[in-house]
Design an enzyme around this catalytic site. Structure first.
Site, PDB file in Angstrom:
ATOM      1  N   LYS A  53       0.845  -1.204   0.000  1.00 55.88           N
ATOM      2  CA  LYS A  53       0.000   0.000   0.000  1.00 55.88           C
ATOM      3  C   LYS A  53       0.881   1.255   0.000  1.00 55.88           C
ATOM      4  CE  LYS A  53      -3.922  -2.224   2.313  1.00 55.88           C
ATOM      5  NZ  LYS A  53      -4.699  -2.439   3.553  1.00 55.88           N
ATOM      6  N   GLN A  97      -4.223  -0.740   9.729  1.00 49.99           N
ATOM      7  CA  GLN A  97      -4.234  -2.093   9.178  1.00 49.99           C
ATOM      8  C   GLN A  97      -4.824  -3.081  10.185  1.00 49.99           C
ATOM      9  OE1 GLN A  97      -3.512  -2.851   6.016  1.00 49.99           O
ATOM     10  NE2 GLN A  97      -3.894  -5.019   6.322  1.00 49.99           N
ATOM     11  N   ASP A 120     -10.451   3.660   4.638  1.00 53.61           N
ATOM     12  CA  ASP A 120     -10.985   2.314   4.417  1.00 53.61           C
ATOM     13  C   ASP A 120     -12.499   2.288   4.227  1.00 53.61           C
ATOM     14  OD1 ASP A 120      -9.178   0.062   4.383  1.00 53.61           O
ATOM     15  OD2 ASP A 120      -8.544   0.669   6.391  1.00 53.61           O
TER      16      ASP A 120
HETATM   17  N1  GUN Z   1      -6.997  -6.168   6.629  1.00 51.13           N
HETATM   18  C1  GUN Z   1      -7.447  -6.931   5.605  1.00 51.13           C
HETATM   19  N2  GUN Z   1      -8.033  -6.165   4.649  1.00 51.13           N
HETATM   20  C2  GUN Z   1      -7.966  -4.896   5.098  1.00 51.13           C
HETATM   21  C3  GUN Z   1      -8.386  -3.654   4.556  1.00 51.13           C
HETATM   22  O1  GUN Z   1      -8.978  -3.556   3.466  1.00 51.13           O
HETATM   23  N3  GUN Z   1      -8.107  -2.557   5.309  1.00 51.13           N
HETATM   24  C4  GUN Z   1      -7.485  -2.635   6.531  1.00 51.13           C
HETATM   25  N4  GUN Z   1      -7.265  -1.516   7.192  1.00 51.13           N
HETATM   26  N5  GUN Z   1      -7.082  -3.781   7.054  1.00 51.13           N
HETATM   27  C5  GUN Z   1      -7.315  -4.899   6.344  1.00 51.13           C
END
Ligand code: GUN
Length: 293
Positions: A53, A97, A120
């Site tokens: 990311k 995350q 998100d």
């Molecule tokens: N963990 C697994 N998928 C995601 C996501 O799309 N965003 C976040 N913040 N954590 C995750």
């Protein structure tokens, strides 16, 4: 011939257009979108995602504000950090995350993020807006994985109106928002899950099947309707024996080799949904920036 939906390519197109847009925004406002990336602890999968990311964000011109903090960080300390990020002017998007360590209540943390900076789209306000808002609303912060799935369906040009869509999985991150998005596209949506009776029959009725259960190859080839479109959200690491050597392999929630025989289009794992999730995170950050200007 089954179409292999190339998530890498579709994500690249989205990133290219974001890069262009961010360049123009920089010229107009003299600044670029900022994304705070918060990782608590060292879960290996989280580190892989955070690295990917961060790299993609920087490539399109987003400033990344990195906070990789200790696994023992308390909930109060994390709340304090988020409070600071909520107030920080160069931060337009905040990504925490998941999963978080067990001593931290994830929902409390997600609720504490400024909804306008919710990269998100997990904050209750944005979850509500997704349910209520018109599908043409360009300002919404939408959960990245399901939105990435929708963009792929749109990119391959299938008519979604009136189609039977089955979403297997009812998570807040994927299943539920995916269902919302498909309803907005006028699909008839079924959310199936671990307790669903006759899951195979439910799946067999799907013109569009979205698998988000996190169980390697759980959806078998003969569960797929002839001509159905399959979006496989699963990213599962399994061990396989190749010529006597044990190797790691990434597989989806769908038995790809068998499903491919029935599907008219299918996403591969890797190279399907994964890159789209990241591209949509960059899109949300850019939207949050524009909303703040
Ligand atoms: N963990 C697994 N998928 C995601 C996501 O799309 N965003 C976040 N913040 N954590 C995750």
């Amino acid at each position: 011939m089954t179409m292999i939906i190339n998530g890498k390519e579709i994500a690249q197109k989205l990133r290219d257009s974001l890069k262009n847009e961010i360049n123009k925004l920089k010229n107009t406002y003299g600044k670029v979108p900022g994304l705070a990336v918060v990782q608590v602890g060292n879960v290996v999968a989280s580190s892989v995602y955070v690295k990917a990311k961060t790299k993609s964000a920087k490539e399109v011109g987003i400033e990344v504000i990195d906070h990789h903090i200790d696994e023992k960080t308390s909930q109060d300390q994390l709340l304090k950090l988020i409070d600071e990020l909520n107030k920080q002017n160069n931060v337009n998007g905040i990504l925490v995350q998941l999963p978080l360590p067990n001593h931290i209540n994830e929902q409390v943390i997600l609720d504490s993020i400024d909804p306008d900076k919710d990269a998100d789209g997990f904050h209750p306000l944005n979850v509500g807006k997704l349910s209520i808002a018109n599908k043409n609303d360009e300002n919404l912060l939408i959960p990245c994985t399901p939105y990435g799935c929708l963009i792929m369906l749109q990119d391959i040009g299938i008519d979604l109106v009136g189609k039977n869509a089955v979403v297997v999985g009812r998570s807040n991150i994927v299943g539920k928002p995916m269902a919302q998005l498909l309803v907005k596209e006028s699909c008839t949506v079924t959310i199936a899950h671990s307790k669903t009776k006759d899951l195979m029959d439910v799946c067999k009725n799907a013109d569009i099947l979205v698998a988000a259960v996190g169980k390697p190859k759980m959806i078998k080839g003969d569960w797929i309707k002839k001509g159905g479109v399959v979006i496989d959200v699963g990213i599962n690491r399994i061990e396989v024996n190749i010529n006597g050597e044990i190797k790691n392999k990434l597989v989806g929630d769908v038995d790809y080799e068998e499903a491919e025989k029935n599907a008219s289009a299918i996403t591969p794992v890797p190279g399907g949904v994964g890159p789209m999730t990241i591209a949509c995170l960059l899109r949300n950050t850019t939207i949050a920036f524009k909303n703040s200007c």
